[in-house]
Design a protein around this motif. Sequence first.
Motif, short mmCIF file in Angstrom:
data_model
loop_
_atom_site.label_atom_id
_atom_site.label_comp_id
_atom_site.label_asym_id
_atom_site.label_seq_id
_atom_site.Cartn_x
_atom_site.Cartn_y
_atom_site.Cartn_z
N PHE A 19 9.67 1.33 -2.73
CA PHE A 19 8.34 1.43 -2.12
C PHE A 19 7.66 0.07 -1.99
O PHE A 19 6.91 -0.17 -1.04
CB PHE A 19 7.47 2.40 -2.92
N GLU A 20 7.93 -0.85 -2.93
CA GLU A 20 7.31 -2.17 -2.84
C GLU A 20 7.86 -2.93 -1.64
O GLU A 20 7.11 -3.62 -0.93
CB GLU A 20 7.56 -2.95 -4.13
N PHE A 21 9.17 -2.79 -1.41
CA PHE A 21 9.78 -3.43 -0.25
C PHE A 21 9.11 -2.96 1.03
O PHE A 21 8.71 -3.77 1.88
CB PHE A 21 11.28 -3.12 -0.21
N TRP A 22 8.95 -1.65 1.16
CA TRP A 22 8.39 -1.12 2.41
C TRP A 22 6.88 -1.34 2.50
O TRP A 22 6.34 -1.50 3.60
CB TRP A 22 8.74 0.35 2.56
N ALA A 23 6.20 -1.35 1.37
CA ALA A 23 4.77 -1.65 1.41
C ALA A 23 4.54 -3.06 1.95
O ALA A 23 3.57 -3.32 2.68
CB ALA A 23 4.16 -1.50 0.02
N ASP A 24 5.45 -3.97 1.62
CA ASP A 24 5.32 -5.36 2.07
C ASP A 24 5.91 -5.61 3.46
O ASP A 24 5.42 -6.46 4.20
CB ASP A 24 6.03 -6.30 1.08
N ARG A 25 6.97 -4.86 3.82
CA ARG A 25 7.74 -5.21 5.02
C ARG A 25 7.67 -4.19 6.15
O ARG A 25 8.31 -4.36 7.19
CB ARG A 25 9.22 -5.38 4.63
N ASP A 26 6.93 -3.11 5.95
CA ASP A 26 6.94 -2.03 6.93
C ASP A 26 6.54 -2.50 8.32
O ASP A 26 7.21 -2.21 9.31
CB ASP A 26 6.00 -0.91 6.47
N THR A 27 5.44 -3.22 8.40
CA THR A 27 4.95 -3.67 9.72
C THR A 27 5.97 -4.56 10.41
O THR A 27 6.31 -4.36 11.59
CB THR A 27 3.61 -4.40 9.58
N GLU A 28 6.49 -5.51 9.66
CA GLU A 28 7.46 -6.47 10.22
C GLU A 28 8.73 -5.78 10.71
O GLU A 28 9.19 -6.00 11.84
CB GLU A 28 7.81 -7.51 9.14
N ALA A 46 1.29 5.40 0.07
CA ALA A 46 0.29 5.55 -0.98
C ALA A 46 -0.06 4.21 -1.60
O ALA A 46 -1.23 3.90 -1.83
CB ALA A 46 0.80 6.52 -2.06
N VAL A 47 0.96 3.41 -1.87
CA VAL A 47 0.73 2.09 -2.48
C VAL A 47 -0.04 1.19 -1.52
O VAL A 47 -1.01 0.52 -1.91
CB VAL A 47 2.07 1.45 -2.87
N ARG A 48 0.36 1.18 -0.27
CA ARG A 48 -0.29 0.30 0.70
C ARG A 48 -1.75 0.71 0.92
O ARG A 48 -2.65 -0.15 0.94
CB ARG A 48 0.46 0.32 2.03
N MET A 49 -2.01 2.00 1.07
CA MET A 49 -3.39 2.44 1.30
C MET A 49 -4.26 2.21 0.08
O MET A 49 -5.46 1.92 0.21
CB MET A 49 -3.40 3.92 1.71
N CYS A 50 -3.67 2.33 -1.11
CA CYS A 50 -4.43 2.02 -2.33
C CYS A 50 -4.82 0.55 -2.34
O CYS A 50 -5.97 0.20 -2.64
CB CYS A 50 -3.59 2.38 -3.55
N ASP A 51 -3.87 -0.32 -2.00
CA ASP A 51 -4.15 -1.76 -1.95
C ASP A 51 -5.23 -2.09 -0.93
O ASP A 51 -6.00 -3.05 -1.10
CB ASP A 51 -2.88 -2.54 -1.62
N GLU A 52 -5.29 -1.29 0.14
CA GLU A 52 -6.28 -1.53 1.21
C GLU A 52 -7.63 -0.91 0.90
O GLU A 52 -8.57 -1.03 1.69
CB GLU A 52 -5.74 -0.96 2.53
N GLY A 53 -7.75 -0.23 -0.25
CA GLY A 53 -9.02 0.36 -0.65
C GLY A 53 -9.37 1.64 0.08
O GLY A 53 -10.55 2.03 0.13
N LEU A 54 -8.36 2.34 0.61
CA LEU A 54 -8.60 3.56 1.38
C LEU A 54 -8.58 4.82 0.53
O LEU A 54 -8.94 5.90 1.02
CB LEU A 54 -7.56 3.69 2.50
N LEU A 55 -8.16 4.69 -0.73
CA LEU A 55 -7.96 5.87 -1.57
C LEU A 55 -8.78 5.80 -2.86
O LEU A 55 -9.09 4.72 -3.36
CB LEU A 55 -6.48 6.00 -1.95
N GLU A 56 -9.10 6.97 -3.39
CA GLU A 56 -9.73 7.07 -4.70
C GLU A 56 -8.68 6.76 -5.78
O GLU A 56 -7.52 7.16 -5.67
CB GLU A 56 -10.26 8.48 -4.94
N GLU A 57 -9.09 6.05 -6.83
CA GLU A 57 -8.19 5.87 -7.97
C GLU A 57 -8.15 7.15 -8.79
O GLU A 57 -9.13 7.90 -8.83
CB GLU A 57 -8.66 4.69 -8.83
N ILE A 58 -6.99 7.41 -9.39
CA ILE A 58 -6.79 8.65 -10.14
C ILE A 58 -6.45 8.31 -11.59
O ILE A 58 -5.46 7.62 -11.86
CB ILE A 58 -5.67 9.49 -9.51
N ASP A 59 -7.27 8.78 -12.50
CA ASP A 59 -7.05 8.56 -13.93
C ASP A 59 -6.00 9.56 -14.42
O ASP A 59 -6.22 10.78 -14.35
CB ASP A 59 -8.36 8.75 -14.69
N PRO A 60 -4.84 9.10 -14.91
CA PRO A 60 -3.80 10.05 -15.35
C PRO A 60 -4.25 10.93 -16.49
O PRO A 60 -3.63 11.97 -16.76
CB PRO A 60 -2.65 9.14 -15.77
#
Length: 360
Positions: free
Chosen positions: A340-349, A88-102
Amino acid sequence: MKRILTLTTTLAGVALATSAAQAQELNIVSWGGSYTTSQIEAYQKPFTEMTGIKINSIDADNPVTPLKAQVEAKNVTIDLADVELSDAVRMCDEGLLEEIDPAMLPAAPDGTPATEDFIPGALTDCAVASIVWSTVYAYDDSKFTGEKPTTIADFFDLEKFPGKRGLKKGAKATMEMALMADGVDAGEVYEVLGTPEGVDRALAKLDTIKDSVVWWEAGAQPPQLLADGEVAMTTAYNGRIFNAAASEGKPFVIVWDGQIMDFDLWVIPKGAPHLEDAKKFLAFSTDTQRLADQAKWISYGPARKSSAPLVGLYQDGKTEMGPQMPTNPDNMSNALLNDFEFWADRDTELSERFNAWLAS
């Protein structure tokens, strides 16, 4: 596989017909099996009853795959998808998702705003969590007449506990469990895994059982591997094992030591065809009562604090669900929260490194 629910019940005495502007259906992608069943029963059927909007429930081994492909092709038919936090974090950073107002999310029954009622980490810019789940390992109790496995290290001990092992065919969770089995404290796992030496250490530990591993990719596979006697132990999603034991009477036992906790969250893809109704469903399905209701069908913890006191019995009417949750204090003595931040950054590697090891 695709299952279509066509529920058009109208609440007695209340005119809640959809307007012409509303969608007549929503396409929702999730993981299938007992997990999707819990969403159908707790979220989808009540939502359809209230609104008249039909839900097309679509199963995927990983909902990220079709969602990403559709957005990149600019041909989106998915309205919502259930995904893991790092995705979710990675796809949001890539602009693939709608932002959600809490602010669109309902408050707790006592008026506590959603931003304070959801547990820490459950709300992001583009996603709203529904459940806390865990990757655990489990065994068939009937296959162990003497000493039973109790620690994550036991999973890797082929001499003490012989037999095949089921493991998810992927770096995430697999590498963390290997490090914990090798003696790394849960609180230091990501620090160690963030170094070349730590990656080598995790793969070296996996080497010790590699020849005895049966690899799985879909969540329905681990309980089936146990039931068929193909493995002595397997990693799995805790809800899948619980449901096999509670619903089907399988003699499966979860070992909570070394569990890796994670969120699953709703996301809305950019270009969702029924955006406003997707938001309505998202808000409805993450209110206090709905999240508590889901625990009647599967042993995943609600992402709202206010839902916890409402969690009661399993659908069998006798099994208390509180002790079955990953977040139960008795289950958390050696638990790891997925970074999640670790995997958002390191998943591909790390996935590339893991796949290279797997092929070697």
